[in-house]
Design an enzyme around this catalytic site. Structure first.
Site, short mmCIF file in Angstrom:
data_model
loop_
_atom_site.label_atom_id
_atom_site.label_comp_id
_atom_site.label_asym_id
_atom_site.label_seq_id
_atom_site.Cartn_x
_atom_site.Cartn_y
_atom_site.Cartn_z
N ILE A 1 0.01 -4.94 2.99
CA ILE A 1 -1.39 -5.00 2.57
C ILE A 1 -1.57 -4.39 1.19
CG2 ILE A 1 -3.75 -4.31 3.18
CD1 ILE A 1 -2.72 -4.04 6.10
N TYR A 2 -0.87 -3.27 0.97
CA TYR A 2 -1.00 -2.58 -0.31
C TYR A 2 -0.30 -3.36 -1.42
CZ TYR A 2 -0.68 1.05 -3.85
OH TYR A 2 -0.75 1.76 -5.02
N GLY A 3 0.98 -3.66 -1.21
CA GLY A 3 1.71 -4.49 -2.17
C GLY A 3 1.80 -3.92 -3.56
#
Length: 434
Positions: free
Chosen positions: A364-366
């Site tokens: 999600i953060y990536g």
């Protein structure tokens, strides 16, 4: 259990046999000591970058440019003379270990300040600061730069320092980050980007893992994690994962490389540990499930660490991509624990690292690819030296799938540090010092 191992290179060739693991400690092994010393005193000077910055008026990075204040200096063409002058400035005596070498047809300089300079300081920054000052003085003297243009030379070399804490936008590169960026005590040698390690070792995965292991385990010594009984624990893991002890990593990759998966590597690790007498069945559940016990906990950890690297090489090698190294670390250990009832590599710390690493590198953060991570990063610092070597190996196998590529982050340090044999082939260097 014997604490004597045989060291094999990345081609499965025996280099040294009957090695006591205590001879592999960074406090003992001469090659490891030299790698650490040279890491602190070596920097790369981007002469082509300095020349371009002066010609265009771009100083300090981040889109900064002073129009009309360019200087047409043939820095690359005069690289040999510049190298000689820099050497004279940085040396302390005529017979010290100063080393300045022209790299890449004059585009880069390798500068190793004398050990007496780093010994005389509280930390390692004199490699960068002394080299930068010497390059500035050399350019000013060589091109008779006046006092009005001298600050431009300083900006081209030092970047925006001291307006920034580091030499942002400058043309002096160390593989060590500045001390202010370390997360805690003893993290300096762990704060090295995995892309850098892959570039320095010429993308040879086992050598990349070895160099990372040297830095990570030297960090363990520096932060007090290798004292007493913990020293044997760390050195066994270092030997089997980082130095291909008893050819274990090589053999596991060879057995599983063609059609294998993370799961088949786990089967191989367990089989080899049983065969060596490191683990054995403790009792069998009514379902038929075997609960194992470890006859030597630290040796079991060493086998698990070697298996984790082998699983990385098999899985990331199959995809020619570094991105799945975090999930490989996570699920290798998760399944290994379920298979045996024993702790995975690093007593669960590697598995936990894989959880956070997966999220931060591509979930999600990536926030970025594995190549920009290091053992000092907030999500990868928790393992005691056994996670980052796998990441460096995975980056070595990557075929250009990372958003932040090795060429983008590490071209300069790869060319310069990779010209030093101990950095390029650390397994052979460590074995050769025994």
């Amino acid at each position: 259990m014997s604490d004597k191992i045989d060291i094999y290179d990345d081609r499965g060739t025996l280099l040294e046999s009957g090695v006591d693991i205590m001879a592999l400690a960074p406090t003992t092994n001469a090659a490891i000591g030299k790698i650490i010393k040279d890491t602190k005193r070596t920097v790369a000077i981007n002469l082509a970058g300095i020349e371009k910055g002066l010609a265009t008026g771009k100083y300090g990075g981040k889109g900064r440019q002073i129009l009309g204040r360019g200087l047409e200096y043939d820095i690359v063409g005069n690289a040999d003379a510049i190298a000689e002058s820099v050497a004279n400035f940085v040396k302390v005596s005529d017979d010290d270990d100063t080393n300045v070498k022209v790299i890449g047809g004059g585009k880069q300089l390798l500068v190793q300040v004398p050990s007496s300079r780093t010994d005389a300081g509280a930390d390692f920054v004199s490699g960068s600061t002394v080299s930068a000052a010497a390059v500035v003085q050399t350019i000013i003297d060589t091109y008779n730069t006046d006092m009005f243009d001298a600050p431009l030379v300083k900006g081209a070399v030092w970047g925006s320092y001291p307006q920034t804490m580091d030499m942002s936008g400058g043309n002096v590169a160390s593989i060590l980050s500045i001390p202010q960026q370390n997360e805690g005590l003893g993290f300096s040698l762990r704060n090295i980007m995995t892309n850098h390690v892959a570039a320095i070792t010429g993308r040879k995965a086992l050598n990349a893992a070895a160099l990372s292991s040297i830095y990570e385990q030297a960090g363990m010594y520096e932060m007090g994690n290798a004292v007493g009984s913990f020293e044997r624990h760390q050195l066994l893991g270092f030997a089997y994962q980082g130095l291909n002890a008893n050819n274990l990593v090589y053999e596991m990759v060879k057995e599983n490389g063609k059609t294998g998966t993370v799961g088949t590597v786990i089967n191989t690790v367990v089989d080899k540990a049983i065969e060596a007498g490191i683990i054995e069945v403790d009792h069998k559940a009514p379902s038929g499930y075997n609960f194992y016990k470890a006859n030597d906990v630290s040796m079991w950890n060493a086998y698990a660490a070697a298996g984790q690297l082998a699983a990385t090489l098999v899985n990331c090698g199959a995809g020619r991509a570094a991105q799945n190294v975090s999930s490989t670390i996570l699920y290798f250990n998760d399944i290994l624990e379920k298979e045996t009832g024993l702790p995975g590599c690093d007593m669960g710390r590697a598995q936990g690292t894989g959880v956070g690493f997966s999220f931060f590198s591509h979930s999600i953060y990536g926030g970025g690819g594995p190549g920009i991570f290091n053992g000092n990063h907030v999500v990868t610092r928790h393992s005691r030296g056994f996670a980052i070597p796998c990441v460096s190996a995975a980056c070595s196998l990557d075929a250009g799938t990372q958003m932040i590529t090795i060429e983008k982050t590490s071209g300069l340090v790869g060319n310069v540090f990779g010209s030093i044999e101990e950095f390029r082939e650390p397994i052979k260097a460590v074995a050769g010092a025994l």
